[in-house]
Design a protein around this motif. Structure first.
Motif, PDB file in Angstrom:
ATOM      1  N   THR A 133      79.189 -10.847  37.032  1.00 50.92           N
ATOM      2  CA  THR A 133      78.026 -11.139  36.186  1.00 50.92           C
ATOM      3  C   THR A 133      78.440 -11.197  34.716  1.00 50.92           C
ATOM      4  OG1 THR A 133      76.537 -10.082  37.771  1.00 50.92           O
ATOM      5  CG2 THR A 133      75.723 -10.369  35.515  1.00 50.92           C
ATOM      6  N   LYS A 134      79.236 -10.242  34.283  1.00 55.90           N
ATOM      7  CA  LYS A 134      79.690 -10.210  32.889  1.00 55.90           C
ATOM      8  C   LYS A 134      80.559 -11.423  32.563  1.00 55.90           C
ATOM      9  CE  LYS A 134      79.527  -5.194  32.241  1.00 55.90           C
ATOM     10  NZ  LYS A 134      80.331  -3.967  32.024  1.00 55.90           N
TER      11      LYS A 134
ATOM     12  N   ALA B  48      86.177  -8.386  30.333  1.00 55.17           N
ATOM     13  CA  ALA B  48      84.778  -8.769  30.550  1.00 55.17           C
ATOM     14  C   ALA B  48      83.843  -7.998  29.630  1.00 55.17           C
ATOM     15  CB  ALA B  48      84.399  -8.545  32.008  1.00 55.17           C
ATOM     16  N   ASN B  49      84.272  -6.799  29.231  1.00 55.31           N
ATOM     17  CA  ASN B  49      83.478  -5.973  28.322  1.00 55.31           C
ATOM     18  C   ASN B  49      83.694  -6.334  26.852  1.00 55.31           C
ATOM     19  OD1 ASN B  49      82.336  -4.498  30.398  1.00 55.31           O
ATOM     20  ND2 ASN B  49      83.896  -2.891  30.331  1.00 55.31           N
TER      21      ASN B  49
ATOM     22  N   ARG C 155      79.785 -14.782  29.965  1.00 50.24           N
ATOM     23  CA  ARG C 155      80.704 -15.226  28.912  1.00 50.24           C
ATOM     24  C   ARG C 155      81.149 -16.673  29.122  1.00 50.24           C
ATOM     25  NH1 ARG C 155      82.859 -11.541  25.487  1.00 50.24           N
ATOM     26  NH2 ARG C 155      82.128  -9.401  25.778  1.00 50.24           N
TER      27      ARG C 155
END
Length: 440
Positions: free
Chosen positions: A364-365, A330-331, A369
């Protein structure tokens, strides 16, 4: 007189530890950690942290109240880290005291001990079969009764004393259709009820839920209902669940095979838990791969990203834990996750504020995306109110000590006990960490 030392796990979900004392002799049940206190997860090695730092953070039990007592045995109910994760830190306080558990639990505990950085753990460890009664002193014996939970070979630990049995439930549910074939030993529980249970120490995590916890077979149906229909049309498929949930991982591997995809389990903890389960014949890894080392993980994820339709990725990180595989995805690390991917959450959020916050950030991340998320294809491993009611009627204990839960959970259990004819302060004892209940 029987004394129940409520060492830890009586004001929180995690770092469980209880001590049962009779005539000056003590049996310790579980030595757990509280993962969220140090922002770690199943992929992180707790044994690399100094003990003083862990105690300062409230991540491991404070056993100072029983450290100098005559401990004759240590027993583990099951292999989750909130029950065995502190063994490398605390077992050295009781040198040479034997540790007992079912084979899967003991193999996991040996792994924790092997990776301990600061102490040499000399306690002998013994694999105990269900139904076996082990005499640990002249007055005390322990027994492991088969039960079902979200990890294989879970047990209720029974401490037999001259005054009657003390039954510690550990974490449990009554699952009569477990895909791995495990079943609760109702016969033995009924026998214990007839023989006489002096004290029941019962987990309280979901006692407020006014239902019976569904079988793991329901989780399998939920997963199949998505993957074998909508999932067949998807491109990249990623599932996340607990690394220790062997039944759930087996279901995902079966499903991947039915879809014509390869299941790829990514991360150290997934490789660890499935590796031991495979040794014991508890999981079939046909068609699946478990990837452990960081370099291999990066290489395999690059391969998968080039042909996503051929794989089902199984990763850690469903709680949004920093450093876990899904969180790193996710990062923007490891794997270019995005609109081509669907993430299936096959795990509930652990009920504390930090986990809820981390999970919110993770979702949220992923949403930013463009990832499609399917949540709650999952059933709990913990007993709900009606499971607990049934256990009370099976065992008919003289006294009850609610355990493993925040204070509100312990009081919910006390309310249930009162519905069944017990009375708080007379035969139901709601305790706190570091206190002792003297059973009349």
């Amino acid at each position: 007189m029987i004394k129940i030392h409520t060492v830890s796990g009586y004001e929180e979900v995690g770092k469980n530890m209880t001590a049962v004392e009779y005539n000056g002799e003590v049996v310790i049940i579980d030595m757990g950690i509280r993962l969220d206190r140090v922002l770690i997860h199943e992929d992180v090695n707790i044994q690399e942290f100094p003990t003083k730092e862990l105690q300062k953070l409230g991540a491991i039990p404070d056993d100072s109240g029983i450290k100098h007592k005559k401990v004759v045995a240590i027993a583990f109910t099951h292999g989750h880290l909130d029950h065995i994760g502190a063994v490398g830190k605390l077992a050295p306080h009781y040198p040479d005291v034997p540790i007992y558990g079912t084979p899967y639990t003991i193999k996991l505990a040996k792994g924790e001990v092997k990776s301990e950085k600061y102490f040499e753990v000399k306690n002998p460890m013994y694999e105990t079969e269900y139904g076996e009664i082990v005499q640990v002193s002249e007055n005390l014996a322990i027994e492991f009764v088969q039960i079902t939970h979200s990890i294989p070979q879970s047990a209720m630990v029974v401490v037999h004393t001259p005054e009657g049995a003390v039954v510690h439930t550990g974490d449990f549910k009554f699952d009569n259709n477990n895909p791995l074939g495990e079943r609760p030993d109702y016969k033995r529980l009924k026998e214990l009820g007839k023989e006489g249970v002096k004290v029941l120490i019962a987990e309280s995590t979901r006692v407020a839920e006014p239902t019976k916890t569904p079988s793991e077979a329901v989780a399998q149906m939920l997963l199949e209902d998505f993957f074998l229909y909508e999932g067949m049309e998807a491109d990249g498929l990623i599932a996340t669940t607990f690394a220790s949930h062997i039944a759930r991982l087996q279901e995902l591997i079966w499903i991947a095979n039915k879809m014509g995809r390869q299941a790829v389990l990514v991360g150290r903890s997934l490789a660890k838990y499935t590796g031991i389960a495979k040794q014991l014949g508890l999981i079939k890894m046909k068609g699946a791969r478990a990837i452990r080392s960081p370099n291999a993980v990066r290489k395999v994820l690059r391969e998968v990203s080039q042909a996503r339709e051929n794989y089902l990725l199984i990763v850690t990180g469903h709680q949004g834990e920093p450093g876990a595989v899904l969180t790193r995805m996710a990062n923007g690390e490891l794997y270019d996750i995005g609109k081509r991917d669907t993430v299936v959450f096959s795990a509930g959020t652990i009920p504390n504020p930090l986990n809820r916050a981390q999970r919110y950030v993770l979702e949220t991340k992923l949403r930013m995306r463009g990832v499609r998320m399917i949540k709650d294809l999952h059933v709990s491993g913990h007993a709900s109110r009606e499971d607990h009611r049934y256990l009370l009627r099976l065992l008919n204990p003289e006294n009850i000590v609610p355990a493993h839960g925040e204070f509100r959970m312990l009081t919910h259990y006390a309310e249930l006990a009162e519905e069944e004819g017990y009375l708080i302060g007379r035969d139901v004892f709601v305790s706190r960490n570091g206190y002792t209940v003297e059973v009349p």
